[in-house]
Scaffold this motif. Structure first.
Motif, PDB file in Angstrom:
ATOM      1  N   MET A 132       0.849  -1.190   0.000  1.00  0.00           N
ATOM      2  CA  MET A 132       0.000   0.000   0.000  1.00  0.00           C
ATOM      3  C   MET A 132       0.889   1.245   0.000  1.00  0.00           C
ATOM      4  N   ALA A 133       0.513   2.228  -0.838  1.00  0.00           N
ATOM      5  CA  ALA A 133       1.339   3.437  -0.950  1.00  0.00           C
ATOM      6  C   ALA A 133       0.725   4.554  -0.110  1.00  0.00           C
ATOM      7  N   PHE A 134       1.577   5.251   0.604  1.00  0.00           N
ATOM      8  CA  PHE A 134       1.090   6.348   1.437  1.00  0.00           C
ATOM      9  C   PHE A 134       1.326   7.686   0.746  1.00  0.00           C
ATOM     10  N   ALA A 135       0.315   8.552   0.809  1.00  0.00           N
ATOM     11  CA  ALA A 135       0.474   9.912   0.290  1.00  0.00           C
ATOM     12  C   ALA A 135       1.187  10.770   1.322  1.00  0.00           C
ATOM     13  N   VAL A 136       0.814  10.588   2.576  1.00  0.00           N
ATOM     14  CA  VAL A 136       1.384  11.400   3.659  1.00  0.00           C
ATOM     15  C   VAL A 136       1.656  10.508   4.874  1.00  0.00           C
ATOM     16  N   VAL A 137       2.841  10.655   5.413  1.00  0.00           N
ATOM     17  CA  VAL A 137       3.164   9.997   6.689  1.00  0.00           C
ATOM     18  C   VAL A 137       3.869  11.032   7.558  1.00  0.00           C
ATOM     19  N   THR A 138       3.416  11.183   8.798  1.00  0.00           N
ATOM     20  CA  THR A 138       4.209  11.990   9.749  1.00  0.00           C
ATOM     21  C   THR A 138       4.578  11.088  10.915  1.00  0.00           C
ATOM     22  N   ARG A 139       5.803  11.268  11.400  1.00  0.00           N
ATOM     23  CA  ARG A 139       6.265  10.480  12.542  1.00  0.00           C
ATOM     24  C   ARG A 139       6.691  11.427  13.661  1.00  0.00           C
ATOM     25  N   GLU A 140       5.884  11.377  14.748  1.00  0.00           N
ATOM     26  CA  GLU A 140       6.193  12.200  15.933  1.00  0.00           C
ATOM     27  C   GLU A 140       6.506  13.644  15.556  1.00  0.00           C
ATOM     28  N   LEU A 141       5.679  14.206  14.704  1.00  0.00           N
ATOM     29  CA  LEU A 141       5.900  15.573  14.233  1.00  0.00           C
ATOM     30  C   LEU A 141       5.515  16.569  15.333  1.00  0.00           C
ATOM     31  N   SER A 142       6.468  17.413  15.700  1.00  0.00           N
ATOM     32  CA  SER A 142       6.197  18.428  16.721  1.00  0.00           C
ATOM     33  C   SER A 142       6.614  19.786  16.197  1.00  0.00           C
ATOM     34  N   LYS A 143       5.863  20.799  16.627  1.00  0.00           N
ATOM     35  CA  LYS A 143       6.214  22.166  16.265  1.00  0.00           C
ATOM     36  C   LYS A 143       5.939  23.083  17.450  1.00  0.00           C
ATOM     37  N   SER A 144       6.995  23.786  17.875  1.00  0.00           N
ATOM     38  CA  SER A 144       6.814  24.770  18.954  1.00  0.00           C
ATOM     39  C   SER A 144       7.012  26.148  18.376  1.00  0.00           C
ATOM     40  N   PHE A 145       6.140  27.060  18.746  1.00  0.00           N
ATOM     41  CA  PHE A 145       6.379  28.470  18.477  1.00  0.00           C
ATOM     42  C   PHE A 145       6.852  29.079  19.792  1.00  0.00           C
ATOM     43  N   ALA A 146       7.137  30.371  19.770  1.00  0.00           N
ATOM     44  CA  ALA A 146       7.731  30.996  20.956  1.00  0.00           C
ATOM     45  C   ALA A 146       6.968  30.648  22.240  1.00  0.00           C
ATOM     46  N   HIS A 147       5.642  30.750  22.186  1.00  0.00           N
ATOM     47  CA  HIS A 147       4.887  30.560  23.422  1.00  0.00           C
ATOM     48  C   HIS A 147       3.927  29.393  23.371  1.00  0.00           C
ATOM     49  N   CYS A 148       4.098  28.546  22.391  1.00  0.00           N
ATOM     50  CA  CYS A 148       3.131  27.453  22.366  1.00  0.00           C
ATOM     51  C   CYS A 148       3.633  26.242  21.592  1.00  0.00           C
ATOM     52  N   GLN A 149       3.074  25.115  21.966  1.00  0.00           N
ATOM     53  CA  GLN A 149       3.352  23.853  21.288  1.00  0.00           C
ATOM     54  C   GLN A 149       2.181  23.622  20.333  1.00  0.00           C
ATOM     55  N   ALA A 150       2.379  23.964  19.058  1.00  0.00           N
ATOM     56  CA  ALA A 150       1.265  23.885  18.107  1.00  0.00           C
ATOM     57  C   ALA A 150       0.992  22.447  17.675  1.00  0.00           C
ATOM     58  N   LEU A 151       2.054  21.623  17.558  1.00  0.00           N
ATOM     59  CA  LEU A 151       1.886  20.198  17.236  1.00  0.00           C
ATOM     60  C   LEU A 151       2.718  19.400  18.220  1.00  0.00           C
ATOM     61  N   ASP A 152       2.118  18.313  18.696  1.00  0.00           N
ATOM     62  CA  ASP A 152       2.784  17.543  19.743  1.00  0.00           C
ATOM     63  C   ASP A 152       2.817  16.062  19.339  1.00  0.00           C
ATOM     64  N   LYS A 153       3.949  15.656  18.767  1.00  0.00           N
ATOM     65  CA  LYS A 153       4.148  14.249  18.392  1.00  0.00           C
ATOM     66  C   LYS A 153       3.001  13.690  17.558  1.00  0.00           C
ATOM     67  N   VAL A 154       2.726  14.353  16.466  1.00  0.00           N
ATOM     68  CA  VAL A 154       1.635  13.915  15.580  1.00  0.00           C
ATOM     69  C   VAL A 154       2.158  12.836  14.635  1.00  0.00           C
ATOM     70  N   SER A 155       1.567  11.653  14.734  1.00  0.00           N
ATOM     71  CA  SER A 155       1.929  10.544  13.829  1.00  0.00           C
ATOM     72  C   SER A 155       0.679  10.108  13.086  1.00  0.00           C
ATOM     73  N   ILE A 156       0.675  10.339  11.781  1.00  0.00           N
ATOM     74  CA  ILE A 156      -0.483   9.935  10.976  1.00  0.00           C
ATOM     75  C   ILE A 156       0.003   9.266   9.689  1.00  0.00           C
ATOM     76  N   GLN A 157      -0.871   8.482   9.097  1.00  0.00           N
ATOM     77  CA  GLN A 157      -0.589   7.837   7.798  1.00  0.00           C
ATOM     78  C   GLN A 157      -1.832   7.974   6.942  1.00  0.00           C
ATOM     79  N   ILE A 158      -1.660   8.543   5.762  1.00  0.00           N
ATOM     80  CA  ILE A 158      -2.795   8.692   4.846  1.00  0.00           C
ATOM     81  C   ILE A 158      -2.449   7.984   3.543  1.00  0.00           C
ATOM     82  N   GLU A 159      -3.290   7.032   3.181  1.00  0.00           N
ATOM     83  CA  GLU A 159      -3.015   6.272   1.947  1.00  0.00           C
ATOM     84  C   GLU A 159      -3.365   7.091   0.715  1.00  0.00           C
ATOM     85  N   GLU A 160      -2.669   6.796  -0.383  1.00  0.00           N
ATOM     86  CA  GLU A 160      -3.016   7.446  -1.651  1.00  0.00           C
ATOM     87  C   GLU A 160      -4.464   7.132  -1.982  1.00  0.00           C
TER      88      GLU A 160
END
Ligand SMILES: Nc1ncnc2c1ncn2[C@@H]1O[C@H](COP(=O)(O)OP(=O)(O)OP(=O)(O)O)[C@@H](O)[C@H]1O
Ligand SMILES: [Mg+2]
Length: 273
Positions: A1-29
């Motif tokens: 199966m082919a995946f269009a999008v995979v994120t592994r433990e994706l995190s994003k912090s801005f100066a005063h906030c954690q906008a994404l916290d270990k986001v792991s998703i898999q979306i098939e084509e």
């Protein structure tokens, strides 16, 4: 199966906030997935990472089988992958003063030699393809109007026509119906569904309203405070489950006519930011 999008433990912090916290998703084509969440839950931040508009703090992202971000850095191949990713924003991202057809032709710039793109000189064949794309989203009659003269729903259709001429394999739509009335919203969601089913585009669409997720997307990924709190069939998203996931913020996800009587504020998670 082919995946269009995979994120592994994706995190994003801005100066005063954690906008994404270990986001792991898999979306098939070929999937059409709703990204649901109250305001500030991280939907736009997640979508903007996928074509590399934003770099992560940590984690990895694969798009169409290629790693495009790792350890906070864009990989060299991200530009090539980006050319296959169409993006539709809530605030119609057309160039207002240009005719609709030119806005659609901009989707072909990836395949146009730089000297032609500099002067926006497109071939007869490219113009023909743009007109066909406008016809397939139902607004060919508006091709020569200025983009600013279109209604909000028509502008979103033009943005989707641009994804078509771009030959986008993935369409990322960030609240494409947030500024539209119910009928225009329905038409844009039906069009996204057509692009998914007939043109085989993978669609990831962020939405505020659960009714649209249930009606048009088989699967929903729900975010709260930057975390994935639900990933499964949209049809299972009952008012009770949403109240459990979002507590007092659950009302944001319903149209007024479908608002739950009194969302129990039990498991309300505090916003990360
Ligand atoms: N460039 C930025 N600088 C600082 N903080 C940011 C930036 N972009 C997003 N944020 C913060 O990250 C959090 C997630 O924002 P994001 O825009 O992803 O939420 P959202 O789910 O798309 O919300 P909405 O439904 O209102 O569009 C918010 O608290 C927001 O203030
Ligand atoms: Mg947003």
């Amino acid at each position: 199966m082919a995946f269009a999008v995979v994120t592994r433990e994706l995190s994003k912090s801005f100066a005063h906030c954690q906008a994404l916290d270990k986001v792991s998703i898999q979306i098939e084509e070929g999937e059409m997935v709703a990204l649901l969440g109250a305001s500030g839950s991280g939907k736009s931040t997640l979508l903007r990472h996928l074509p590399g508009f934003v770099t992560s703090s940590s984690g990895e992202i694969d798009v169409l089988g290629q790693t495009v971000q790792a350890k906070g850095k864009l990989m060299p191949q991200f530009k090539q992958v980006r050319s296959r990713v169409g993006f539709v924003f809530q605030q119609f991202n057309l160039v207002n003063r240009l005719p609709v057809i030119t806005n659609v032709l901009i989707g072909q710039l990836y395949e146009t030699p730089w000297w032609r793109s500099l002067f926006m000189r497109f071939t007869v064949e490219q113009r023909q393809k743009a007109l066909e794309a406008l016809a397939s989203v139902g607004i060919e009659q508006a091709a020569w109007q200025r983009a600013s003269s279109l209604s909000g729903g028509q502008q979103q259709r033009a943005a989707l026509a641009r994804c078509l001429v771009q030959k986008a394999k993935i369409i990322l739509a960030d609240e494409p119906i947030a500024s539209l009335d119910p009928e225009a919203s329905r038409k844009v969601m039906v069009l996204l569904q057509q692009l998914n089913q007939e043109h085989k585009c993978t669609v990831l669409v962020s939405l505020h309203q659960v009714e649209f997720a249930i009606r048009y997307c088989a699967r929903t990924i729900a975010l709260n405070a930057g975390r994935v709190v639900y990933d499964g069939p949209s049809s299972d998203l009952t008012p009770d489950l949403l109240a459990e996931l979002y507590g007092s913020s659950a009302h944001e996800l319903f149209n007024s006519h479908a608002q739950p009587e009194s969302p129990s504020a039990t498991h309300s998670q505090s916003r990360a930011c």
